[in-house]
Scaffold this motif. Structure first.
Motif, PDB file in Angstrom:
ATOM      1  N   MET A   1      -0.130  -6.410  15.704  1.00 55.78           N
ATOM      2  CA  MET A   1      -0.722  -6.963  14.487  1.00 55.78           C
ATOM      3  C   MET A   1       0.149  -6.523  13.302  1.00 55.78           C
ATOM      4  O   MET A   1       0.452  -5.346  13.154  1.00 55.78           O
ATOM      5  N   ASN A   2       0.563  -7.485  12.467  1.00 56.32           N
ATOM      6  CA  ASN A   2       1.401  -7.103  11.343  1.00 56.32           C
ATOM      7  C   ASN A   2       0.568  -6.407  10.254  1.00 56.32           C
ATOM      8  O   ASN A   2      -0.658  -6.473  10.243  1.00 56.32           O
ATOM      9  N   GLN A   3       1.273  -5.727   9.348  1.00 57.40           N
ATOM     10  CA  GLN A   3       0.597  -4.912   8.338  1.00 57.40           C
ATOM     11  C   GLN A   3      -0.288  -5.741   7.418  1.00 57.40           C
ATOM     12  O   GLN A   3      -1.382  -5.313   7.044  1.00 57.40           O
ATOM     13  N   SER A   4       0.166  -6.911   7.039  1.00 56.95           N
ATOM     14  CA  SER A   4      -0.603  -7.751   6.120  1.00 56.95           C
ATOM     15  C   SER A   4      -1.930  -8.175   6.745  1.00 56.95           C
ATOM     16  O   SER A   4      -2.986  -8.093   6.105  1.00 56.95           O
ATOM     17  N   LEU A   5      -1.884  -8.609   7.979  1.00 58.25           N
ATOM     18  CA  LEU A   5      -3.110  -9.026   8.669  1.00 58.25           C
ATOM     19  C   LEU A   5      -4.047  -7.839   8.873  1.00 58.25           C
ATOM     20  O   LEU A   5      -5.260  -7.953   8.729  1.00 58.25           O
ATOM     21  N   PHE A   6      -3.470  -6.676   9.186  1.00 58.56           N
ATOM     22  CA  PHE A   6      -4.267  -5.472   9.359  1.00 58.56           C
ATOM     23  C   PHE A   6      -4.971  -5.107   8.050  1.00 58.56           C
ATOM     24  O   PHE A   6      -6.164  -4.802   8.042  1.00 58.56           O
ATOM     25  N   LEU A   7      -4.226  -5.151   6.946  1.00 62.14           N
ATOM     26  CA  LEU A   7      -4.835  -4.855   5.640  1.00 62.14           C
ATOM     27  C   LEU A   7      -5.959  -5.825   5.321  1.00 62.14           C
ATOM     28  O   LEU A   7      -7.017  -5.423   4.843  1.00 62.14           O
ATOM     29  N   GLN A   8      -5.729  -7.098   5.570  1.00 58.67           N
ATOM     30  CA  GLN A   8      -6.759  -8.092   5.290  1.00 58.67           C
ATOM     31  C   GLN A   8      -7.996  -7.858   6.135  1.00 58.67           C
ATOM     32  O   GLN A   8      -9.119  -7.991   5.655  1.00 58.67           O
ATOM     33  N   SER A   9      -7.806  -7.477   7.398  1.00 61.33           N
ATOM     34  CA  SER A   9      -8.959  -7.275   8.277  1.00 61.33           C
ATOM     35  C   SER A   9      -9.748  -6.025   7.900  1.00 61.33           C
ATOM     36  O   SER A   9     -10.919  -5.912   8.243  1.00 61.33           O
ATOM     37  N   ILE A  10      -9.127  -5.106   7.197  1.00 61.98           N
ATOM     38  CA  ILE A  10      -9.843  -3.925   6.704  1.00 61.98           C
ATOM     39  C   ILE A  10     -10.467  -4.201   5.337  1.00 61.98           C
ATOM     40  O   ILE A  10     -11.652  -3.965   5.118  1.00 61.98           O
ATOM     41  N   GLY A  40      -7.567   4.489   4.191  1.00 64.74           N
ATOM     42  CA  GLY A  40      -6.298   4.278   3.500  1.00 64.74           C
ATOM     43  C   GLY A  40      -5.294   5.379   3.790  1.00 64.74           C
ATOM     44  O   GLY A  40      -4.108   5.111   4.021  1.00 64.74           O
ATOM     45  N   ILE A  41      -5.761   6.623   3.779  1.00 60.97           N
ATOM     46  CA  ILE A  41      -4.870   7.750   4.097  1.00 60.97           C
ATOM     47  C   ILE A  41      -4.339   7.606   5.521  1.00 60.97           C
ATOM     48  O   ILE A  41      -3.130   7.725   5.761  1.00 60.97           O
ATOM     49  N   LEU A  42      -5.239   7.336   6.468  1.00 65.17           N
ATOM     50  CA  LEU A  42      -4.832   7.195   7.874  1.00 65.17           C
ATOM     51  C   LEU A  42      -3.888   6.007   8.068  1.00 65.17           C
ATOM     52  O   LEU A  42      -2.923   6.081   8.832  1.00 65.17           O
ATOM     53  N   TYR A  43      -4.154   4.921   7.343  1.00 65.08           N
ATOM     54  CA  TYR A  43      -3.307   3.726   7.432  1.00 65.08           C
ATOM     55  C   TYR A  43      -1.883   4.044   6.986  1.00 65.08           C
ATOM     56  O   TYR A  43      -0.912   3.713   7.666  1.00 65.08           O
ATOM     57  N   VAL A  44      -1.758   4.718   5.855  1.00 64.42           N
ATOM     58  CA  VAL A  44      -0.420   5.016   5.327  1.00 64.42           C
ATOM     59  C   VAL A  44       0.310   6.017   6.226  1.00 64.42           C
ATOM     60  O   VAL A  44       1.519   5.905   6.428  1.00 64.42           O
ATOM     61  N   ILE A  45      -0.416   6.960   6.799  1.00 64.06           N
ATOM     62  CA  ILE A  45       0.200   7.888   7.748  1.00 64.06           C
ATOM     63  C   ILE A  45       0.670   7.133   8.987  1.00 64.06           C
ATOM     64  O   ILE A  45       1.777   7.353   9.492  1.00 64.06           O
ATOM     65  N   LYS A  46      -0.164   6.210   9.481  1.00 59.52           N
ATOM     66  CA  LYS A  46       0.167   5.437  10.690  1.00 59.52           C
ATOM     67  C   LYS A  46       1.434   4.611  10.494  1.00 59.52           C
ATOM     68  O   LYS A  46       2.289   4.563  11.370  1.00 59.52           O
ATOM     69  N   ILE A  47       1.570   3.966   9.350  1.00 59.85           N
ATOM     70  CA  ILE A  47       2.755   3.128   9.126  1.00 59.85           C
ATOM     71  C   ILE A  47       3.918   3.939   8.557  1.00 59.85           C
ATOM     72  O   ILE A  47       4.980   3.387   8.302  1.00 59.85           O
ATOM     73  N   GLU A  48       3.686   5.233   8.351  1.00 58.10           N
ATOM     74  CA  GLU A  48       4.711   6.156   7.863  1.00 58.10           C
ATOM     75  C   GLU A  48       5.343   5.674   6.559  1.00 58.10           C
ATOM     76  O   GLU A  48       6.566   5.647   6.403  1.00 58.10           O
ATOM     77  N   ASP A  49       4.491   5.314   5.604  1.00 61.96           N
ATOM     78  CA  ASP A  49       4.965   4.818   4.312  1.00 61.96           C
ATOM     79  C   ASP A  49       4.504   5.719   3.168  1.00 61.96           C
ATOM     80  O   ASP A  49       4.336   5.276   2.058  1.00 61.96           O
ATOM     81  N   TYR A  50       4.291   6.996   3.458  1.00 61.57           N
ATOM     82  CA  TYR A  50       3.770   7.920   2.445  1.00 61.57           C
ATOM     83  C   TYR A  50       4.828   8.362   1.449  1.00 61.57           C
ATOM     84  O   TYR A  50       4.532   9.073   0.515  1.00 61.57           O
ATOM     85  N   HIS A  51       6.076   7.939   1.634  1.00 65.74           N
ATOM     86  CA  HIS A  51       7.123   8.271   0.664  1.00 65.74           C
ATOM     87  C   HIS A  51       7.318   7.151  -0.353  1.00 65.74           C
ATOM     88  O   HIS A  51       8.154   7.265  -1.238  1.00 65.74           O
ATOM     89  N   ASN A  52       6.546   6.094  -0.240  1.00 66.27           N
ATOM     90  CA  ASN A  52       6.675   4.932  -1.126  1.00 66.27           C
ATOM     91  C   ASN A  52       6.084   5.266  -2.496  1.00 66.27           C
ATOM     92  O   ASN A  52       4.875   5.442  -2.624  1.00 66.27           O
ATOM     93  N   SER A  54       5.484   3.418  -4.962  1.00 67.59           N
ATOM     94  CA  SER A  54       4.577   2.376  -5.453  1.00 67.59           C
ATOM     95  C   SER A  54       3.124   2.721  -5.155  1.00 67.59           C
ATOM     96  O   SER A  54       2.225   2.383  -5.928  1.00 67.59           O
ATOM     97  N   ARG A  55       2.881   3.400  -4.052  1.00 64.30           N
ATOM     98  CA  ARG A  55       1.510   3.802  -3.706  1.00 64.30           C
ATOM     99  C   ARG A  55       0.975   4.820  -4.710  1.00 64.30           C
ATOM    100  O   ARG A  55      -0.162   4.728  -5.153  1.00 64.30           O
ATOM    101  N   TRP A  89      -3.464   2.692  -3.568  1.00 60.34           N
ATOM    102  CA  TRP A  89      -2.913   3.436  -2.443  1.00 60.34           C
ATOM    103  C   TRP A  89      -2.613   2.497  -1.273  1.00 60.34           C
ATOM    104  O   TRP A  89      -1.564   2.575  -0.651  1.00 60.34           O
ATOM    105  N   PHE A  90      -3.549   1.597  -0.979  1.00 58.79           N
ATOM    106  CA  PHE A  90      -3.361   0.651   0.123  1.00 58.79           C
ATOM    107  C   PHE A  90      -2.216  -0.321  -0.153  1.00 58.79           C
ATOM    108  O   PHE A  90      -1.382  -0.566   0.699  1.00 58.79           O
ATOM    109  N   LEU A  91      -2.222  -0.898  -1.353  1.00 59.01           N
ATOM    110  CA  LEU A  91      -1.387  -2.059  -1.632  1.00 59.01           C
ATOM    111  C   LEU A  91      -0.144  -1.769  -2.461  1.00 59.01           C
ATOM    112  O   LEU A  91       0.768  -2.594  -2.511  1.00 59.01           O
TER     113      LEU A  91
END
Length: 142
Positions: A1-10, A40-52, A54-55, A89-91
């Motif tokens: 499942m891509n990130q965009s679809l995952f975000l929308q489903s949450i 949101g915290i778990l999502y960002v950890i899962k996709i390993e984007d916590y250095h972004n 923009s968040r 944080w999510f987007l």
């Protein structure tokens, strides 16, 4: 499942539920906001984007709205502004600010219609979450 679809489903179901509470009780349950924050915290950890950065800037933008809420004696609800921080944080900052722009624009149009139809006045308050929900749904479709 891509990130965009995952975000929308949450986010879509959460925003729908929060919209219900905002319309019915004029309050957003802090427990649901906390749950969304943890997701949101778990999502960002899962996709390993916590250095972004923009968040983090997105969260800061929400803090600016929270400050405005406190200074305006909650003309903008505190729950709404906490949700803005979570969405930041999510987007990330750009998508969150675009989403808020669309939601505020929808709210302004409805407010203008209410004023022109003499169904409200300048002191009439509207729940904001329905506009945020419609904006997010519309952006997801586009």
């Amino acid at each position: 499942m891509n990130q965009s679809l995952f975000l929308q489903s949450i986010l879509l179901p959460f925003l729908a539920l929060l919209t219900y509470f905002d319309i019915k009780y004029k309050k957003i349950p802090s427990r649901l906001l906390f749950l969304l924050f943890v997701i949101g915290i778990l999502y960002v950890i899962k996709i390993e984007d916590y250095h972004n950065p923009s968040r983090y800037i997105g969260v800061f933008a929400g803090l600016v709205f929270l400050s405005l809420s406190l200074l305006s004696h909650e003309a903008i609800g505190r729950g709404d502004t906490i949700l803005f921080m979570i969405l930041g944080w999510f987007l990330g900052v750009y998508y969150t600010l675009f989403l808020l722009f669309v939601a505020f624009s929808l709210c302004a149009v409805v407010s203008l219609v209410l004023l022109l139809c003499k169904r409200g006045n300048f002191k009439t308050s509207l729940p904001f979450l329905p506009f945020l929900y419609l904006a997010f749904g519309g952006v997801c479709i586009l």
